[in-house]
Write a protein that holds these residues in place. Structure first.
Motif, PDB file in Angstrom:
ATOM      1  N   ARG A  48       0.830  -1.202   0.000  1.00  0.00           N
ATOM      2  CA  ARG A  48       0.000   0.000   0.000  1.00  0.00           C
ATOM      3  C   ARG A  48       0.864   1.252   0.000  1.00  0.00           C
ATOM      4  NH1 ARG A  48      -3.521  -0.026   4.924  1.00  0.00           N
ATOM      5  NH2 ARG A  48      -3.955   2.060   4.191  1.00  0.00           N
ATOM      6  N   GLU A  49       1.937   1.261   0.781  1.00  0.00           N
ATOM      7  CA  GLU A  49       2.839   2.409   0.804  1.00  0.00           C
ATOM      8  C   GLU A  49       3.511   2.617  -0.548  1.00  0.00           C
ATOM      9  OE1 GLU A  49       5.529   1.879   4.072  1.00  0.00           O
ATOM     10  OE2 GLU A  49       3.924   2.053   5.550  1.00  0.00           O
ATOM     11  N   LEU A  50       3.899   1.530  -1.203  1.00  0.00           N
ATOM     12  CA  LEU A  50       4.491   1.628  -2.544  1.00  0.00           C
ATOM     13  C   LEU A  50       3.516   2.259  -3.531  1.00  0.00           C
ATOM     14  CD1 LEU A  50       6.428  -1.711  -3.151  1.00  0.00           C
ATOM     15  CD2 LEU A  50       7.335   0.598  -3.238  1.00  0.00           C
ATOM     16  N   LEU A  51       2.284   1.835  -3.480  1.00  0.00           N
ATOM     17  CA  LEU A  51       1.278   2.394  -4.383  1.00  0.00           C
ATOM     18  C   LEU A  51       1.055   3.878  -4.099  1.00  0.00           C
ATOM     19  CD1 LEU A  51      -1.329  -0.520  -4.423  1.00  0.00           C
ATOM     20  CD2 LEU A  51       0.260   0.113  -6.244  1.00  0.00           C
ATOM     21  N   GLU A  52       1.012   4.252  -2.834  1.00  0.00           N
ATOM     22  CA  GLU A  52       0.823   5.659  -2.474  1.00  0.00           C
ATOM     23  C   GLU A  52       2.008   6.506  -2.912  1.00  0.00           C
ATOM     24  OE1 GLU A  52      -0.140   6.047   1.674  1.00  0.00           O
ATOM     25  OE2 GLU A  52      -1.991   4.904   1.434  1.00  0.00           O
ATOM     26  N   GLN A  53       3.233   5.998  -2.742  1.00  0.00           N
ATOM     27  CA  GLN A  53       4.419   6.746  -3.143  1.00  0.00           C
ATOM     28  C   GLN A  53       4.453   6.978  -4.652  1.00  0.00           C
ATOM     29  OE1 GLN A  53       7.614   4.381  -1.643  1.00  0.00           O
ATOM     30  NE2 GLN A  53       7.328   5.058   0.473  1.00  0.00           N
ATOM     31  N   ASN A  54       3.920   6.044  -5.411  1.00  0.00           N
ATOM     32  CA  ASN A  54       3.905   6.157  -6.867  1.00  0.00           C
ATOM     33  C   ASN A  54       2.584   6.697  -7.395  1.00  0.00           C
ATOM     34  OD1 ASN A  54       6.529   4.881  -7.957  1.00  0.00           O
ATOM     35  ND2 ASN A  54       5.881   3.570  -6.271  1.00  0.00           N
ATOM     36  N   GLN A  55       1.742   7.179  -6.503  1.00  0.00           N
ATOM     37  CA  GLN A  55       0.463   7.809  -6.839  1.00  0.00           C
ATOM     38  C   GLN A  55      -0.419   6.918  -7.713  1.00  0.00           C
ATOM     39  OE1 GLN A  55       1.572  11.588  -8.464  1.00  0.00           O
ATOM     40  NE2 GLN A  55       2.152  12.390  -6.466  1.00  0.00           N
ATOM     41  N   ILE A  56      -0.489   5.653  -7.330  1.00  0.00           N
ATOM     42  CA  ILE A  56      -1.370   4.700  -8.006  1.00  0.00           C
ATOM     43  C   ILE A  56      -2.595   4.513  -7.115  1.00  0.00           C
ATOM     44  CG2 ILE A  56      -1.630   2.327  -8.818  1.00  0.00           C
ATOM     45  CD1 ILE A  56       1.388   2.303  -9.343  1.00  0.00           C
ATOM     46  N   PRO A  57      -3.781   4.877  -7.602  1.00  0.00           N
ATOM     47  CA  PRO A  57      -4.979   4.715  -6.771  1.00  0.00           C
ATOM     48  C   PRO A  57      -5.299   3.245  -6.532  1.00  0.00           C
ATOM     49  CG  PRO A  57      -5.559   5.589  -8.934  1.00  0.00           C
ATOM     50  CD  PRO A  57      -4.085   5.462  -8.896  1.00  0.00           C
ATOM     51  N   TYR A  58      -5.786   2.947  -5.358  1.00  0.00           N
ATOM     52  CA  TYR A  58      -6.092   1.564  -5.006  1.00  0.00           C
ATOM     53  C   TYR A  58      -7.278   1.523  -4.053  1.00  0.00           C
ATOM     54  CZ  TYR A  58      -3.807   2.503  -0.568  1.00  0.00           C
ATOM     55  OH  TYR A  58      -3.478   3.025   0.647  1.00  0.00           O
ATOM     56  N   LYS A  59      -7.827   0.338  -3.914  1.00  0.00           N
ATOM     57  CA  LYS A  59      -8.877   0.065  -2.945  1.00  0.00           C
ATOM     58  C   LYS A  59      -8.426  -1.171  -2.179  1.00  0.00           C
ATOM     59  CE  LYS A  59     -13.405  -1.787  -3.268  1.00  0.00           C
ATOM     60  NZ  LYS A  59     -14.590  -1.990  -4.077  1.00  0.00           N
ATOM     61  N   HIS A  60      -8.654  -1.208  -0.886  1.00  0.00           N
ATOM     62  CA  HIS A  60      -8.222  -2.373  -0.115  1.00  0.00           C
ATOM     63  C   HIS A  60      -9.391  -2.951   0.669  1.00  0.00           C
ATOM     64  CE1 HIS A  60      -7.818   0.869   2.826  1.00  0.00           C
ATOM     65  NE2 HIS A  60      -8.017  -0.051   3.747  1.00  0.00           N
ATOM     66  N   LYS A  61      -9.215  -4.212   1.015  1.00  0.00           N
ATOM     67  CA  LYS A  61     -10.254  -4.926   1.754  1.00  0.00           C
ATOM     68  C   LYS A  61      -9.579  -5.860   2.751  1.00  0.00           C
ATOM     69  CE  LYS A  61     -12.759  -7.525  -0.879  1.00  0.00           C
ATOM     70  NZ  LYS A  61     -13.765  -8.257  -1.656  1.00  0.00           N
ATOM     71  N   ALA A  62     -10.111  -5.918   3.957  1.00  0.00           N
ATOM     72  CA  ALA A  62      -9.644  -6.859   4.979  1.00  0.00           C
ATOM     73  C   ALA A  62     -10.843  -7.677   5.426  1.00  0.00           C
ATOM     74  CB  ALA A  62      -9.035  -6.114   6.160  1.00  0.00           C
ATOM     75  N   GLU A  63     -10.685  -8.982   5.415  1.00  0.00           N
ATOM     76  CA  GLU A  63     -11.791  -9.867   5.732  1.00  0.00           C
ATOM     77  C   GLU A  63     -11.396 -10.807   6.862  1.00  0.00           C
ATOM     78  OE1 GLU A  63     -14.672 -12.595   3.056  1.00  0.00           O
ATOM     79  OE2 GLU A  63     -12.538 -12.950   2.797  1.00  0.00           O
ATOM     80  N   ASN A  64     -12.212 -10.854   7.897  1.00  0.00           N
ATOM     81  CA  ASN A  64     -11.998 -11.790   8.998  1.00  0.00           C
ATOM     82  C   ASN A  64     -12.626 -13.119   8.588  1.00  0.00           C
ATOM     83  OD1 ASN A  64     -11.996 -13.309  11.318  1.00  0.00           O
ATOM     84  ND2 ASN A  64     -12.597 -11.620  12.640  1.00  0.00           N
ATOM     85  N   ARG A  65     -11.797 -14.088   8.275  1.00  0.00           N
ATOM     86  CA  ARG A  65     -12.300 -15.355   7.745  1.00  0.00           C
ATOM     87  C   ARG A  65     -13.023 -16.190   8.801  1.00  0.00           C
ATOM     88  NH1 ARG A  65      -8.067 -17.867   3.820  1.00  0.00           N
ATOM     89  NH2 ARG A  65      -7.478 -18.923   5.691  1.00  0.00           N
TER      90      ARG A  65
END
Length: 109
Positions: A48-65
């Motif tokens: 996520r930090e790499l994407l932010e540093q390179n200004q690449i938009p992203y969406k993230h999801k965390a799922e409790n299995r």
């Protein structure tokens, strides 16, 4: 429908894109791709930090299995417990990016 003062008609999505310049800001099945998926929180945050540093938009999801619904009797954790399951295996993380940015994101280390 949304009617502008000039009499031109736009649907709400088109009007939003016109006024805010955000035609491709919404992640959909058509324009997005799974960039990374896994259980490692440190790797998730690093990517996520790499994407932010390179200004690449992203969406993230965390799922409790273990918190998933296990049927009429409640959650998986409620039925079977969580003894023996490490904290790292409880959550599944995903990062989704636009297809147009996938090549550039895969080059990042």
């Amino acid at each position: 429908m949304f009617v502008l003062t000039e009499g031109l008609r736009y649907n709400l999505i088109g009007a939003d894109a016109l006024f805010f310049g955000r035609r491709d800001r919404m992640f959909t099945l058509i324009n997005s791709e799974l960039y990374w998926s896994g259980n490692d929180l440190k790797e998730f945050n690093r990517r996520r930090e790499l994407l932010e540093q390179n200004q690449i938009p992203y969406k993230h999801k965390a799922e409790n299995r273990l918190g998933q619904w296990g049927g009429a009797r409640g959650t998986v954790r409620g039925n079977m417990g969580s003894a023996g399951v490490s904290a790292e295996e409880m959550y599944r993380y995903e990062i989704i990016i636009y297809k147009k940015d996938l090549e550039r994101a895969l080059q990042l280390k």
